[in-house]
Design a protein around this motif. Sequence first.
Motif, PDB file in Angstrom:
ATOM      1  N   ASP A 138       0.844  -1.187   0.000  1.00  0.00           N
ATOM      2  CA  ASP A 138       0.000   0.000   0.000  1.00  0.00           C
ATOM      3  C   ASP A 138       0.882   1.242   0.000  1.00  0.00           C
ATOM      4  O   ASP A 138       2.120   1.165   0.036  1.00  0.00           O
ATOM      5  CB  ASP A 138      -0.965   0.000   1.196  1.00  0.00           C
ATOM      6  N   LYS A 139       0.254   2.408  -0.013  1.00  0.00           N
ATOM      7  CA  LYS A 139       1.020   3.649  -0.116  1.00  0.00           C
ATOM      8  C   LYS A 139       1.854   3.911   1.138  1.00  0.00           C
ATOM      9  O   LYS A 139       2.951   4.476   1.056  1.00  0.00           O
ATOM     10  CB  LYS A 139       0.086   4.818  -0.426  1.00  0.00           C
ATOM     11  N   ASP A 140       1.361   3.492   2.299  1.00  0.00           N
ATOM     12  CA  ASP A 140       2.145   3.658   3.521  1.00  0.00           C
ATOM     13  C   ASP A 140       3.461   2.890   3.431  1.00  0.00           C
ATOM     14  O   ASP A 140       4.519   3.417   3.787  1.00  0.00           O
ATOM     15  CB  ASP A 140       1.353   3.187   4.745  1.00  0.00           C
ATOM     16  N   PHE A 141       3.374   1.654   2.950  1.00  0.00           N
ATOM     17  CA  PHE A 141       4.598   0.854   2.826  1.00  0.00           C
ATOM     18  C   PHE A 141       5.539   1.482   1.801  1.00  0.00           C
ATOM     19  O   PHE A 141       6.759   1.498   1.990  1.00  0.00           O
ATOM     20  CB  PHE A 141       4.254  -0.575   2.420  1.00  0.00           C
ATOM     21  N   SER A 142       4.985   2.027   0.742  1.00  0.00           N
ATOM     22  CA  SER A 142       5.820   2.611  -0.314  1.00  0.00           C
ATOM     23  C   SER A 142       6.570   3.848   0.170  1.00  0.00           C
ATOM     24  O   SER A 142       7.553   4.260  -0.448  1.00  0.00           O
ATOM     25  CB  SER A 142       4.958   2.984  -1.534  1.00  0.00           C
ATOM     26  N   ARG A 143       6.106   4.453   1.285  1.00  0.00           N
ATOM     27  CA  ARG A 143       6.745   5.668   1.787  1.00  0.00           C
ATOM     28  C   ARG A 143       7.926   5.389   2.717  1.00  0.00           C
ATOM     29  O   ARG A 143       8.600   6.322   3.158  1.00  0.00           O
ATOM     30  CB  ARG A 143       5.703   6.546   2.510  1.00  0.00           C
ATOM     31  N   LEU A 144       8.157   4.131   3.035  1.00  0.00           N
ATOM     32  CA  LEU A 144       9.339   3.792   3.835  1.00  0.00           C
ATOM     33  C   LEU A 144      10.589   4.255   3.111  1.00  0.00           C
ATOM     34  O   LEU A 144      10.756   3.996   1.911  1.00  0.00           O
ATOM     35  CB  LEU A 144       9.434   2.277   4.052  1.00  0.00           C
ATOM     36  N   THR A 145      11.476   4.922   3.834  1.00  0.00           N
ATOM     37  CA  THR A 145      12.756   5.272   3.212  1.00  0.00           C
ATOM     38  C   THR A 145      13.590   4.006   3.054  1.00  0.00           C
ATOM     39  O   THR A 145      13.299   2.974   3.661  1.00  0.00           O
ATOM     40  CB  THR A 145      13.528   6.276   4.073  1.00  0.00           C
ATOM     41  N   ALA A 146      14.635   4.111   2.248  1.00  0.00           N
ATOM     42  CA  ALA A 146      15.504   2.958   2.035  1.00  0.00           C
ATOM     43  C   ALA A 146      16.088   2.476   3.359  1.00  0.00           C
ATOM     44  O   ALA A 146      16.120   1.269   3.635  1.00  0.00           O
ATOM     45  CB  ALA A 146      16.611   3.315   1.055  1.00  0.00           C
ATOM     46  N   GLU A 147      16.534   3.414   4.195  1.00  0.00           N
ATOM     47  CA  GLU A 147      17.142   2.993   5.471  1.00  0.00           C
ATOM     48  C   GLU A 147      16.109   2.398   6.405  1.00  0.00           C
ATOM     49  O   GLU A 147      16.392   1.426   7.120  1.00  0.00           O
ATOM     50  CB  GLU A 147      17.859   4.161   6.149  1.00  0.00           C
ATOM     51  N   GLU A 148      14.908   2.965   6.435  1.00  0.00           N
ATOM     52  CA  GLU A 148      13.842   2.377   7.266  1.00  0.00           C
ATOM     53  C   GLU A 148      13.542   0.952   6.825  1.00  0.00           C
ATOM     54  O   GLU A 148      13.352   0.060   7.661  1.00  0.00           O
ATOM     55  CB  GLU A 148      12.576   3.232   7.177  1.00  0.00           C
ATOM     56  N   PHE A 149      13.483   0.735   5.516  1.00  0.00           N
ATOM     57  CA  PHE A 149      13.217  -0.613   5.013  1.00  0.00           C
ATOM     58  C   PHE A 149      14.335  -1.570   5.422  1.00  0.00           C
ATOM     59  O   PHE A 149      14.071  -2.673   5.904  1.00  0.00           O
ATOM     60  CB  PHE A 149      13.077  -0.597   3.492  1.00  0.00           C
ATOM     61  N   VAL A 150      15.573  -1.150   5.233  1.00  0.00           N
ATOM     62  CA  VAL A 150      16.701  -2.017   5.580  1.00  0.00           C
ATOM     63  C   VAL A 150      16.714  -2.310   7.078  1.00  0.00           C
ATOM     64  O   VAL A 150      16.821  -3.476   7.497  1.00  0.00           O
ATOM     65  CB  VAL A 150      18.033  -1.374   5.139  1.00  0.00           C
ATOM     66  N   ARG A 151      16.613  -1.262   7.893  1.00  0.00           N
ATOM     67  CA  ARG A 151      16.718  -1.439   9.344  1.00  0.00           C
ATOM     68  C   ARG A 151      15.502  -2.183   9.923  1.00  0.00           C
ATOM     69  O   ARG A 151      15.651  -3.171  10.653  1.00  0.00           O
ATOM     70  CB  ARG A 151      16.854  -0.072  10.027  1.00  0.00           C
ATOM     71  N   ASN A 152      14.298  -1.721   9.570  1.00  0.00           N
ATOM     72  CA  ASN A 152      13.090  -2.265  10.203  1.00  0.00           C
ATOM     73  C   ASN A 152      12.697  -3.632   9.665  1.00  0.00           C
ATOM     74  O   ASN A 152      12.227  -4.492  10.416  1.00  0.00           O
ATOM     75  CB  ASN A 152      11.908  -1.310  10.018  1.00  0.00           C
ATOM     76  N   VAL A 153      12.870  -3.815   8.345  1.00  0.00           N
ATOM     77  CA  VAL A 153      12.415  -5.068   7.723  1.00  0.00           C
ATOM     78  C   VAL A 153      13.549  -6.086   7.627  1.00  0.00           C
ATOM     79  O   VAL A 153      13.475  -7.172   8.204  1.00  0.00           O
ATOM     80  CB  VAL A 153      11.812  -4.790   6.325  1.00  0.00           C
ATOM     81  N   LEU A 154      14.600  -5.718   6.910  1.00  0.00           N
ATOM     82  CA  LEU A 154      15.657  -6.699   6.649  1.00  0.00           C
ATOM     83  C   LEU A 154      16.424  -7.085   7.908  1.00  0.00           C
ATOM     84  O   LEU A 154      16.660  -8.275   8.166  1.00  0.00           O
ATOM     85  CB  LEU A 154      16.627  -6.155   5.594  1.00  0.00           C
ATOM     86  N   VAL A 155      16.819  -6.095   8.687  1.00  0.00           N
ATOM     87  CA  VAL A 155      17.676  -6.364   9.849  1.00  0.00           C
ATOM     88  C   VAL A 155      16.864  -6.814  11.066  1.00  0.00           C
ATOM     89  O   VAL A 155      17.091  -7.902  11.613  1.00  0.00           O
ATOM     90  CB  VAL A 155      18.522  -5.121  10.191  1.00  0.00           C
ATOM     91  N   GLU A 156      15.895  -5.991  11.494  1.00  0.00           N
ATOM     92  CA  GLU A 156      15.188  -6.287  12.745  1.00  0.00           C
ATOM     93  C   GLU A 156      14.161  -7.402  12.603  1.00  0.00           C
ATOM     94  O   GLU A 156      14.012  -8.236  13.493  1.00  0.00           O
ATOM     95  CB  GLU A 156      14.525  -5.010  13.270  1.00  0.00           C
ATOM     96  N   GLN A 157      13.444  -7.433  11.469  1.00  0.00           N
ATOM     97  CA  GLN A 157      12.389  -8.436  11.315  1.00  0.00           C
ATOM     98  C   GLN A 157      12.916  -9.742  10.734  1.00  0.00           C
ATOM     99  O   GLN A 157      12.590 -10.821  11.214  1.00  0.00           O
ATOM    100  CB  GLN A 157      11.272  -7.885  10.426  1.00  0.00           C
ATOM    101  N   PHE A 158      13.742  -9.639   9.689  1.00  0.00           N
ATOM    102  CA  PHE A 158      14.193 -10.842   8.985  1.00  0.00           C
ATOM    103  C   PHE A 158      15.527 -11.394   9.497  1.00  0.00           C
ATOM    104  O   PHE A 158      15.904 -12.498   9.119  1.00  0.00           O
ATOM    105  CB  PHE A 158      14.317 -10.559   7.482  1.00  0.00           C
ATOM    106  N   ASN A 159      16.245 -10.613  10.335  1.00  0.00           N
ATOM    107  CA  ASN A 159      17.534 -11.094  10.856  1.00  0.00           C
ATOM    108  C   ASN A 159      18.450 -11.506   9.697  1.00  0.00           C
ATOM    109  O   ASN A 159      19.007 -12.609   9.667  1.00  0.00           O
ATOM    110  CB  ASN A 159      17.305 -12.265  11.817  1.00  0.00           C
TER     111      ASN A 159
END
Length: 313
Positions: free
Chosen positions: A94-115
């Motif tokens: 959705d549009k909210d997800f699309s507004r994540l900055t690159a660093e937010e995506f990396v930190r929040n999704v890739l690093v913290e959520q996906f390890n």
Amino acid sequence: MKIYNSIDSFTNESKTIVTLGTFDGVHLGHKKILEKVIFSSKKMNAESIVLTFFPHPRTVLQSVEEMKQLNTIDEKITLMNQMGIDNLVIHPFDKDFSRLTAEEFVRNVLVEQFNIKKIIIGHDHRFGRNRTADINDLIAFGEEYNFEVEQISAEEINEAAISSTKIRNALNEGNIDLANQYLGYEYMISGKVARGKQLGRTIGFPTANIHIEESYKLIPKEGVYIAKVQVFEKTYFGMLNIGTNPTTDTSKNQKIEVYILDFDSDIYDKPITIYFQKRLRDERKFETIDDLKNQLNSDKESTISFFRNNPLH
């Protein structure tokens, strides 16, 4: 394979090898990436994750009408499972997800959520708000957050020759041979058998009318096709018609119906899957019912001949 319906629902203590994308069609180009993810996960004692999205990001970001896709969610799940992926995350885009900055995506999704331990991506991958980040940004994030980045070149996955767009175009033109070649498997549609007007029964060619629930599923060009038909967990020969039946029907509503050779069972409301083999001809209006029957008999002979030379497997 474990399936998660959002990023937040993913839970895992293991390190992970990640790739992401829409993967529409899970075609031969995609499989090059997925094979590398699986190989790396085994080599690095980690679990593989595919992050994909639904609906297609283009329909959300570009406000275009519903984009026809090569796979339904269920088909994509089946294809990923067959590949041997450990975890499939299907995130609502959705549009909210699309507004994540690159660093937010990396930190929040890739690093913290996906390890994450490693990410594997295609050569032209861009991510983050307005897709402003590229491979160089990702490498920098990898150094900062301690994960590896592997980029697959265009030559390696043969993207110049294979793409979801090219497969859609081939299907829209009725070029089943080319679409199947690019996919690496037979294009399929699935649905339930619905009650029709039973006009085919009156001319010796009773057909099963197929209702497809997913409106976003791409239906190939109208016409007559040779098909494999799976019903009751068995596979049969079939002749498929996509069109309006102009000789016998004036409604002009598109129908998808299949005549199954050597088959006489009640399959109303039963699931059915069609695997496209070859396009025989355009749909056309015949002057008489006898002309239509003669053409259908000719189509049947072509179908039998095709399967005689290409046995079911």
